[in-house]
Motif scaffolding. Structure first.
Motif, PDB file in Angstrom:
ATOM      1  N   GLU A  19     -38.400  -7.743  17.584  1.00 51.36           N
ATOM      2  CA  GLU A  19     -39.577  -7.008  17.136  1.00 51.36           C
ATOM      3  C   GLU A  19     -40.010  -6.244  18.198  1.00 51.36           C
ATOM      4  O   GLU A  19     -39.892  -5.924  19.123  1.00 51.36           O
ATOM      5  N   LEU A  20     -41.199  -5.449  17.521  1.00 50.49           N
ATOM      6  CA  LEU A  20     -41.689  -4.504  18.464  1.00 50.49           C
ATOM      7  C   LEU A  20     -42.251  -5.193  19.611  1.00 50.49           C
ATOM      8  O   LEU A  20     -42.303  -4.528  20.728  1.00 50.49           O
ATOM      9  N   GLY A  21     -43.013  -6.434  19.505  1.00 47.13           N
ATOM     10  CA  GLY A  21     -43.428  -7.120  20.690  1.00 47.13           C
ATOM     11  C   GLY A  21     -42.469  -7.145  21.822  1.00 47.13           C
ATOM     12  O   GLY A  21     -42.714  -7.115  22.847  1.00 47.13           O
ATOM     13  N   ASN A  39     -37.934   0.879  13.140  1.00 47.57           N
ATOM     14  CA  ASN A  39     -37.557   1.783  14.123  1.00 47.57           C
ATOM     15  C   ASN A  39     -38.599   1.695  15.316  1.00 47.57           C
ATOM     16  O   ASN A  39     -39.717   1.677  14.895  1.00 47.57           O
ATOM     17  N   VAL A  40     -38.235   1.862  16.544  1.00 51.09           N
ATOM     18  CA  VAL A  40     -39.345   1.658  17.586  1.00 51.09           C
ATOM     19  C   VAL A  40     -38.909   2.811  18.491  1.00 51.09           C
ATOM     20  O   VAL A  40     -37.811   3.137  18.665  1.00 51.09           O
ATOM     21  N   ILE A  50     -43.758   2.150  20.777  1.00 51.56           N
ATOM     22  CA  ILE A  50     -44.579   2.343  19.622  1.00 51.56           C
ATOM     23  C   ILE A  50     -43.674   2.242  18.234  1.00 51.56           C
ATOM     24  O   ILE A  50     -42.716   2.790  18.373  1.00 51.56           O
ATOM     25  N   ASP A  51     -44.524   1.575  17.217  1.00 50.02           N
ATOM     26  CA  ASP A  51     -43.412   1.662  15.933  1.00 50.02           C
ATOM     27  C   ASP A  51     -43.685   3.271  15.452  1.00 50.02           C
ATOM     28  O   ASP A  51     -44.536   3.819  15.568  1.00 50.02           O
ATOM     29  N   SER A  56     -37.102  12.721  26.203  1.00 51.68           N
ATOM     30  CA  SER A  56     -38.264  12.519  25.695  1.00 51.68           C
ATOM     31  C   SER A  56     -38.613  11.455  25.227  1.00 51.68           C
ATOM     32  O   SER A  56     -39.807  10.595  25.407  1.00 51.68           O
ATOM     33  N   ALA A  57     -37.585  10.588  24.619  1.00 55.15           N
ATOM     34  CA  ALA A  57     -37.820   9.453  23.980  1.00 55.15           C
ATOM     35  C   ALA A  57     -36.404   8.868  23.745  1.00 55.15           C
ATOM     36  O   ALA A  57     -35.163   9.252  23.676  1.00 55.15           O
ATOM     37  N   ALA A  58     -36.387   7.289  23.476  1.00 56.28           N
ATOM     38  CA  ALA A  58     -35.278   6.791  22.701  1.00 56.28           C
ATOM     39  C   ALA A  58     -35.927   6.027  21.369  1.00 56.28           C
ATOM     40  O   ALA A  58     -36.847   5.353  21.404  1.00 56.28           O
ATOM     41  N   ILE A  59     -35.089   6.310  20.469  1.00 51.85           N
ATOM     42  CA  ILE A  59     -35.302   5.629  19.231  1.00 51.85           C
ATOM     43  C   ILE A  59     -34.330   4.633  18.856  1.00 51.85           C
ATOM     44  O   ILE A  59     -33.119   4.637  19.136  1.00 51.85           O
TER      45      ILE A  59
END
Ligand SMILES: Nc1ncnc2c1ncn2[C@@H]1O[C@H](COP(=O)(O)OP(=O)(O)OP(=O)(O)O)[C@@H](O)[C@H]1O
Ligand SMILES: [Mg+2]
Lengths: 233, 402
Positions: free
Chosen positions: B236-238, B61-62, B255-256, B226-229
């Motif tokens: 990939e994270l990159g 998850n990112v 962020i991971d 606030s965020a999206a998961i």
């Protein structure tokens, strides 16, 4: 009299304590031999050093000078652990105030020192039964000290002192806390142990009447041996 | 002739002695019980916090959060459009049967309590983390599972609560399934109906309230989320980081999720220290109370201890027996305390600022409690034991009774 090597041999024995930087000379140049099988009473005024001398015999105090050989052991040269081990085999000690463990029964109090002898449960039982029999208290096995009279407590304490068959029985005013009748009973018992078993006994007492029961009376005064007034019995 | 210097005093001597003064035993045992209970409690709290925080992150998850808010989702703000832009820009996001694993979320702590209950004093105690979500939240957070009732509907002032939050609100599974008579809570003083209970054992979600994100935006009068998961499957994270860099207009960072919660666990280190420290301070007090009684019980026996040495028991044997006695006395408090801790603390929800974690009094906690008790017994008896043995036998034999 017994003719073998004395069980206690002390020569120029000294004991000093430090008090406020000043040495207190509690025992000075004591020379005594006590033979095996002898019953000796140690008398003297309060503070004359009777308990101190008895404690030296028992190896629970160490001499400041002179020599002290008890049952073949030079007390001054033994380590604390060696003394403790030696005591468990050779010395039975009877206290004025009995010092029984209040949470243990008469039986268990007497059994306690036998754990130092590496005996089986059955062997311990036989010895405890015999000792309690000898002090005529065999009907009080499961009584706790608080359920016994002073005289009975002292009998249990004597059983505890003799249960390991010590070569030397030391008693510090064993009747000091008892009434006349109980005291006579305890003295009868000590005299019988001496007579029937040949038990060596050194007993401290204040009471001339009690001292009469011994074969020999040694008088201490201010840390020195003295000839009793009107000596030569 | 065996060497008696290592002959121990029989155990029954120590066992009998602990009953010698019931009052002192009670004091020693209750001191020990308090210490052990505190150690177990502190240990369970620290572990629950740690495990809860760590387990809240999911591998793969990112999180997309506001640039500069990488350390706290609660402070983060991103445009509500960001999840959509992300979905369109990146390949390799996980999908199942057409459902995309992107969960836009709004995290905000709000006062929450049962309707009809008196408003709790001091807002901090009644704050719950309220999470505005879409159904995709259940996809990206596999720890969460609807256990009872149904998911709240949009625009109906409905909410689902985590299992441990439900417990504090006294809401049972059956309650949320009673159509028309469901329990109601006040969220920021606005009534909401509780329609479901979410199971998320051991993680932060268990202490949260979930409601439709659009409703929460209205309730909090916010435009930003606030965020999206995102759950990745191929990407990939990159890739997500590159997206964040490319779309600097969105002002987001990637962020991971696991790293986020790891870092959060680090952030809670002072809290853990505080828990340990307060347990320690109270323990020391309890310990001294208990040890004082032990000390008195030994001091009153200096003649007897001397007598044992006259019999021929070595000082080592005497210390050994006093240790046995002290450990036994401590155990009479420590064992019930561990049992009590298991009965009382196990499963209890503890509220931390980031949610409610349920305590688990596991083997490690029990072992540390018992270990603390054992240490207490062993170490605690040494000062009085050594003091008893320091005086010579003749002096100790004459010692006055204390
Ligand atoms: N540890 C010690 N430190 C200093 N002085 C001591 C110590 N033990 C004993 N003494 C002193 O040694 C002297 C003899 O003491 P001890 O106990 O042997 O006398 P005692 O003859 O047994 O007396 P009592 O009949 O009162 O029991 C006393 O003056 C006592 O104060
Ligand atoms: Mg004396």
């Amino acid at each position: 009299m017994v003719t073998t090597e004395p069980i206690i041999r002390c020569h120029s024995l000294e004991k000093h304590y430090e008090r406020g930087g000043e040495p207190v000379r509690v025992l000075e140049s004591i020379d005594i031999d006590i033979a095996r099988g002898e019953f000796v009473a140690l008398m003297g005024p309060s503070g004359s050093g009777k308990t101190t001398l008895l404690n030296l015999f028992a190896g629970i105090d160490t001499p400041s000078g002179g020599s002290l050989v008890v049952d073949g052991h030079d007390i001054a040269t033994l380590s604390r652990a060696a003394l403790a081990h030696w005591r468990s085999r050779s010395v039975g000690y009877i206290f004025q105030l009995y010092h029984l463990v209040p949470v243990l029964t008469a039986y268990e109090n007497v059994e306690l020192p036998l754990f130092l002898h590496g005996l089986s449960g059955a062997q311990r039982h036989a010895r405890v039964a015999e000792a309690l029999e000898a002090v005529q208290i065999a009907d009080r096995y499961s009584h706790y000290p608080r359920q016994l009279s002073g005289g009975q407590e002292q009998r249990v304490a004597i059983a505890r002192a003799i249960v390991g068959n010590p070569s030397l029985l030391l008693a510090d005013e064993p009747t000091g806390d008892l009434d006349r009748a109980a005291a006579t009973g305890v003295m009868d018992l000590l005299a019988r142990l001496h007579r029937e078993r040949g038990q060596t006994i050194v007993m401290v007492t204040h009471d001339p009447h009690t001292a009469e029961r011994a074969q020999r009376i040694i008088h201490l005064e201010k840390g020195r041996l003295v000839e009793p007034l009107g000596a030569a019995r | 002739m065996s060497d008696s210097s290592f002959t121990p005093i029989p155990l029954f001597y120590a066992a009998r002695n602990i009953g010698r003064s019931p009052l002192r035993l009670v004091l020693t045992a209750s001191g020990a019980a308090l210490v052990v209970f505190l150690v177990v409690g502190a240990m369970a709290s620290v572990r629950a916090l740690d495990a809860g925080v760590r387990a809240s992150g999911t591998l793969g998850n990112v999180m997309i959060v506001g640039a500069g808010s990488e350390e706290s989702v609660e402070r983060s703000e991103i445009p509500a459009s960001a999840p959509g832009v992300l979905a369109a820009s990146i390949k390799g996001i996980r999908t199942t049967a057409g459902a995309v694993y992107i969960s836009p979320e709004l995290h905000t702590p709000l006062p929450l309590y049962r309707e009809g209950d008196p408003a709790p004093e001091g807002s901090a105690r009644s704050l719950a983390l309220v999470r505005g979500v879409e159904p995709a939240a259940f996809l990206v957070h596999p720890q969460a599972r609807l256990a009872a009732g149904r998911i709240p509907e949009v625009g109906a002032d409905e909410v689902a609560v985590g299992r441990s939050l439900a417990a504090t609100l006294r809401i049972a599974d059956g309650d949320v399934e009673r159509n028309g008579d469901r329990p109601r809570v006040l969220i920021d003083e606005h009534p909401h109906t509780v329609t479901g209970i979410i199971d998320a054992p051991g993680v932060a979600i268990d202490g949260e309230a979930w409601m439709p994100i659009t409703d929460l935006l209205v309730l909090t009068k916010r435009q930003t989320i606030s965020a999206a998961i995102v759950s990745l499957d191929g990407a990939e994270l990159g890739d997500v980081e590159a997206f964040a860099a490319r779309r600097s207009d969105l002002e987001v960072a990637a962020i991971d999720e696991r790293a986020y919660y790891e870092q959060l666990a680090q952030f809670f280190r002072p809290v853990r220290l505080l828990i340990a420290l307060s347990a320690f301070v109270v323990s020391v007090g309890a310990m001294f109370g208990g040890l004082n009684a032990l000390d008195a019980s030994f001091a009153s026996r200096s003649r007897e201890i001397a007598m044992l040495q006259v019999l021929g028991f070595s000082r080592t044997a005497v210390i050994g027996s006093l240790m046995q006695e002290s450990v036994l006395a401590v155990a009479t408090g420590a064992l019930p305390a561990v049992l009590l801790a298991r009965l009382v603390l196990d499963g209890v929800g503890v509220r931390f600022s980031m949610g409610i974690f349920s305590l688990s009094v596991d083997a490690t906690c029990v072992a540390s409690g018992l270990g603390a008790g054992l240490m207490l017994g062993l170490v605690g008896c040494l000062p009085p034991a050594i003091r008893c043995l320091r005086s010579s036998i003749p002096v100790a034999l004459k010692a006055d009774l204390v």
